[in-house]
Design a protein around this motif. Structure first.
Motif, PDB file in Angstrom:
ATOM      1  N   PRO A 391      -4.862  -4.826  -6.827  1.00 47.26           N
ATOM      2  CA  PRO A 391      -4.106  -4.457  -5.615  1.00 47.26           C
ATOM      3  C   PRO A 391      -4.934  -4.565  -4.330  1.00 47.26           C
ATOM      4  O   PRO A 391      -4.425  -5.002  -3.291  1.00 47.26           O
ATOM      5  CB  PRO A 391      -3.698  -3.005  -5.884  1.00 47.26           C
ATOM      6  N   ALA A 392      -6.209  -4.155  -4.402  1.00 45.56           N
ATOM      7  CA  ALA A 392      -7.050  -4.200  -3.197  1.00 45.56           C
ATOM      8  C   ALA A 392      -7.294  -5.638  -2.757  1.00 45.56           C
ATOM      9  O   ALA A 392      -7.214  -5.962  -1.557  1.00 45.56           O
ATOM     10  CB  ALA A 392      -8.382  -3.499  -3.470  1.00 45.56           C
ATOM     11  N   ASN A 393      -7.603  -6.504  -3.706  1.00 45.99           N
ATOM     12  CA  ASN A 393      -7.843  -7.905  -3.346  1.00 45.99           C
ATOM     13  C   ASN A 393      -6.563  -8.589  -2.874  1.00 45.99           C
ATOM     14  O   ASN A 393      -6.609  -9.470  -2.009  1.00 45.99           O
ATOM     15  CB  ASN A 393      -8.450  -8.655  -4.534  1.00 45.99           C
ATOM     16  N   LYS A 394      -5.445  -8.175  -3.438  1.00 42.99           N
ATOM     17  CA  LYS A 394      -4.164  -8.731  -2.970  1.00 42.99           C
ATOM     18  C   LYS A 394      -3.921  -8.334  -1.515  1.00 42.99           C
ATOM     19  O   LYS A 394      -3.450  -9.150  -0.699  1.00 42.99           O
ATOM     20  CB  LYS A 394      -3.022  -8.209  -3.856  1.00 42.99           C
ATOM     21  N   ALA A 395      -4.247  -7.085  -1.179  1.00 41.98           N
ATOM     22  CA  ALA A 395      -4.084  -6.628   0.205  1.00 41.98           C
ATOM     23  C   ALA A 395      -4.969  -7.436   1.153  1.00 41.98           C
ATOM     24  O   ALA A 395      -4.545  -7.822   2.252  1.00 41.98           O
ATOM     25  CB  ALA A 395      -4.419  -5.140   0.308  1.00 41.98           C
ATOM     26  N   LEU A 396      -6.193  -7.710   0.738  1.00 50.26           N
ATOM     27  CA  LEU A 396      -7.097  -8.511   1.574  1.00 50.26           C
ATOM     28  C   LEU A 396      -6.574  -9.934   1.736  1.00 50.26           C
ATOM     29  O   LEU A 396      -6.681 -10.535   2.813  1.00 50.26           O
ATOM     30  CB  LEU A 396      -8.504  -8.527   0.946  1.00 50.26           C
ATOM     31  N   GLU A 397      -5.997 -10.451   0.675  1.00 48.98           N
ATOM     32  CA  GLU A 397      -5.421 -11.797   0.756  1.00 48.98           C
ATOM     33  C   GLU A 397      -4.264 -11.818   1.757  1.00 48.98           C
ATOM     34  O   GLU A 397      -4.126 -12.757   2.547  1.00 48.98           O
ATOM     35  CB  GLU A 397      -4.927 -12.230  -0.620  1.00 48.98           C
ATOM     36  N   LEU A 398      -3.438 -10.754   1.735  1.00 50.03           N
ATOM     37  CA  LEU A 398      -2.328 -10.678   2.689  1.00 50.03           C
ATOM     38  C   LEU A 398      -2.841 -10.555   4.123  1.00 50.03           C
ATOM     39  O   LEU A 398      -2.276 -11.153   5.049  1.00 50.03           O
ATOM     40  CB  LEU A 398      -1.429  -9.487   2.337  1.00 50.03           C
ATOM     41  N   LEU A 399      -3.915  -9.796   4.323  1.00 49.04           N
ATOM     42  CA  LEU A 399      -4.529  -9.715   5.654  1.00 49.04           C
ATOM     43  C   LEU A 399      -4.985 -11.096   6.118  1.00 49.04           C
ATOM     44  O   LEU A 399      -4.846 -11.457   7.286  1.00 49.04           O
ATOM     45  CB  LEU A 399      -5.729  -8.757   5.625  1.00 49.04           C
ATOM     46  N   SER A 400      -5.546 -11.864   5.183  1.00 42.42           N
ATOM     47  CA  SER A 400      -6.037 -13.202   5.545  1.00 42.42           C
ATOM     48  C   SER A 400      -4.894 -14.114   5.962  1.00 42.42           C
ATOM     49  O   SER A 400      -5.098 -15.109   6.662  1.00 42.42           O
ATOM     50  CB  SER A 400      -6.793 -13.820   4.370  1.00 42.42           C
ATOM     51  N   ASN A 401      -3.674 -13.782   5.527  1.00 42.62           N
ATOM     52  CA  ASN A 401      -2.499 -14.585   5.875  1.00 42.62           C
ATOM     53  C   ASN A 401      -1.707 -14.000   7.036  1.00 42.62           C
ATOM     54  O   ASN A 401      -0.554 -14.360   7.260  1.00 42.62           O
ATOM     55  CB  ASN A 401      -1.592 -14.733   4.647  1.00 42.62           C
ATOM     56  N   GLY A 402      -2.320 -13.056   7.742  1.00 43.95           N
ATOM     57  CA  GLY A 402      -1.719 -12.572   8.973  1.00 43.95           C
ATOM     58  C   GLY A 402      -0.951 -11.269   8.880  1.00 43.95           C
ATOM     59  O   GLY A 402      -0.426 -10.787   9.885  1.00 43.95           O
ATOM     60  N   GLU A 403      -0.845 -10.664   7.686  1.00 44.07           N
ATOM     61  CA  GLU A 403      -0.146  -9.376   7.563  1.00 44.07           C
ATOM     62  C   GLU A 403      -0.965  -8.288   8.264  1.00 44.07           C
ATOM     63  O   GLU A 403      -2.167  -8.413   8.471  1.00 44.07           O
ATOM     64  CB  GLU A 403       0.027  -9.019   6.084  1.00 44.07           C
ATOM     65  N   ASP A 404      -0.291  -7.181   8.638  1.00 45.23           N
ATOM     66  CA  ASP A 404      -1.020  -6.090   9.289  1.00 45.23           C
ATOM     67  C   ASP A 404      -1.625  -5.144   8.242  1.00 45.23           C
ATOM     68  O   ASP A 404      -1.401  -5.300   7.033  1.00 45.23           O
ATOM     69  CB  ASP A 404      -0.118  -5.325  10.277  1.00 45.23           C
ATOM     70  N   THR A 405      -2.377  -4.161   8.701  1.00 45.40           N
ATOM     71  CA  THR A 405      -3.127  -3.307   7.788  1.00 45.40           C
ATOM     72  C   THR A 405      -2.247  -2.335   6.994  1.00 45.40           C
ATOM     73  O   THR A 405      -2.755  -1.568   6.176  1.00 45.40           O
ATOM     74  CB  THR A 405      -4.203  -2.505   8.549  1.00 45.40           C
ATOM     75  N   GLY A 406      -0.940  -2.380   7.230  1.00 42.60           N
ATOM     76  CA  GLY A 406      -0.027  -1.601   6.394  1.00 42.60           C
ATOM     77  C   GLY A 406      -0.114  -2.024   4.929  1.00 42.60           C
ATOM     78  O   GLY A 406       0.248  -1.244   4.031  1.00 42.60           O
TER      79      GLY A 406
END
Length: 426
Positions: A391-406
């Motif tokens: 889950p943590a790495n997935k969140a970082l991947e989403l951040l790398s694609n422009g998602e916010d820190t939510g």
């Protein structure tokens, strides 16, 4: 004469009392004793043989054979060395141990200790007066539920590599590192000021920890509260913004992999990378004298807090020679033998005196990583840690694609759900 005789008898009595109060064994000086003692102070007969499972790696086996032979010379106990891949040892032990075919001692990374203990495969050990011989980080790593489950042999962490042809010296602060990224990145030409695997929690942890994030809240006794997860608190969100900015600005390419990063750095197109000592020789072959190695930069006045991994010898719960097995574990991790292992196998010692020995600290490649150890922190050893990575790495991947820190909040909820589903977090 009668008075002199009385004084002599009192002296003998004192010697006897002091000997009885002494430690069970001194690893370096008592390895040739014929008897050991158990926790009740009863003498334990010396076994003919101890069975030890070692990791199936040639250099490691070469180093350990030398050390094991020394133990046999000093005690007369034969060491049967059995090569079993470190990641296969737990499954094998769960089958062989109950059948009486397992080892007395086996070798494991510390982040598996919680799972091993839950399976009842290992017993805690008493390192006695040599506990202080190991680095505090290493002892912390092998401590689970307030008890020590391993004699640490190896510590490992990551640091900073830099190309002297692009930067004259390593950045000492995060601000200096960011300035290099700002001024030297030309993504259209595949040139970067700074690269790292920024969608991997293991490597970006210094930026999270230094801002106040934590994985599981840790108590003063070293235990973890797996219901208290700090990966979406204010500090974690601040670190998440840093990571997101690198990708948003094109300073780190989306989808970066170790192969991409290492290839660009070896081609001389990157000024600074964060990576582990396992890449040092390869980088050196590519960059020669242009390669520089350093500890991590300071973040808000403190050196970046890297994750530290520890590999240690563990006591099988099925061993019938527990006292001698622990004696053996202390012997092979003392300073002298830790340095032998370092020289032959190339892995950094967990023994503090060995880790700070000039043989290690003066090594131009290993020295900075040895220094970084003191600023690091061990990965949590509880079984629930296995539910964190994805889950943590997935969140970082989403951040790398422009998602916010939510996405960090979502990651924490997923981690909690995973822990409950796995039966943990009670």
């Amino acid at each position: 004469m009668k008075k002199a005789l009385s004084v002599f008898l009192v002296f003998l009595l004192l010697v006897g009392v002091l000997a009885g109060c002494g430690p069970d064994r001194d690893t370096e000086s008592n390895a040739a004793d014929d008897q050991n003692t158990n926790n009740s102070g009863e003498e334990v007969e010396k076994p003919d043989k101890l069975v030890v499972w070692v990791n199936d790696e040639e250099k490691q086996k070469e180093a350990l054979e030398q050390i094991f032979n020394k133990y046999t010379e000093e005690t007369g106990i034969e060491i049967e060395m059995v090569a079993v891949n470190m990641l296969d040892q737990i499954q094998n032990l769960s089958l062989d141990g109950p059948a009486g075919k397992g080892p007395d001692v086996f070798f494991q990374p510390h982040d598996r200790i919680g799972d091993i203990v839950l399976q009842g495969l290992a017993d805690p050990i008493d390192l006695g007066d040599v506990e202080g011989d190991y680095s505090k980080t290493a002892i912390s790593a092998v401590t689970y539920d307030g008890e020590i489950y391993g004699a640490p042999l190896v510590v490992e962490t990551y640091g900073m590599f830099y190309n002297k042809d692009r930067v004259s010296e390593a950045p000492k602060t995060f601000e200096e590192l960011q300035k290099i990224a700002d001024e030297q990145t030309n993504a259209s030409n595949e040139e970067y000021g700074f690269l790292m695997e920024a969608a991997n929690l293991y490597f970006v942890w210094p930026f999270f920890a230094s801002n106040g994030a934590y994985i599981f809240k840790r108590g003063d006794d070293g235990s973890y509260d797996t219901n208290d997860i700090g990966l979406a608190n204010e500090g974690a969100k601040k670190a998440g913004e840093i990571v997101k900015n690198w990708f948003d600005q094109g300073q780190i390419p989306v989808g970066i992999t170790p192969d991409i990063m290492n290839g660009l750095f070896k081609d001389g197109k990157v000024s600074v990378v964060i990576n582990g000592p396992w890449m040092a020789r390869e980088y050196e072959e590519a960059l020669g004298e242009s390669l520089g190695i350093s500890i991590l930069p300071e973040i808000d006045g403190n050196v970046g807090k890297s994750f530290v991994g520890v590999k240690s010898w563990m006591l099988s719960a099925y061993s019938k020679n527990k006292e001698w097995a622990v004696d053996f574990m202390k012997f092979i991790t003392n300073k002298e033998n830790s340095l032998t292992y370092f020289e032959v196998a190339g892995e950094m010692p967990a023994n503090e005196a060995a880790l700070t020995d000039p043989l290690v600290t003066d090594d131009p490649i290993v020295g900075p990583f040895a220094e970084q150890i003191q600023y690091g922190e061990p990965m949590p050893s509880v079984p629930e840690m296995q539910q964190v990575w994805e889950p943590a790495n997935k969140a970082l991947e989403l951040l790398s694609n422009g998602e916010d820190t939510g996405v960090l909040d979502e990651a924490v909820e997923q981690i909690k759900a995973n822990i409950i589903a796995s039966g943990g977090g009670q």
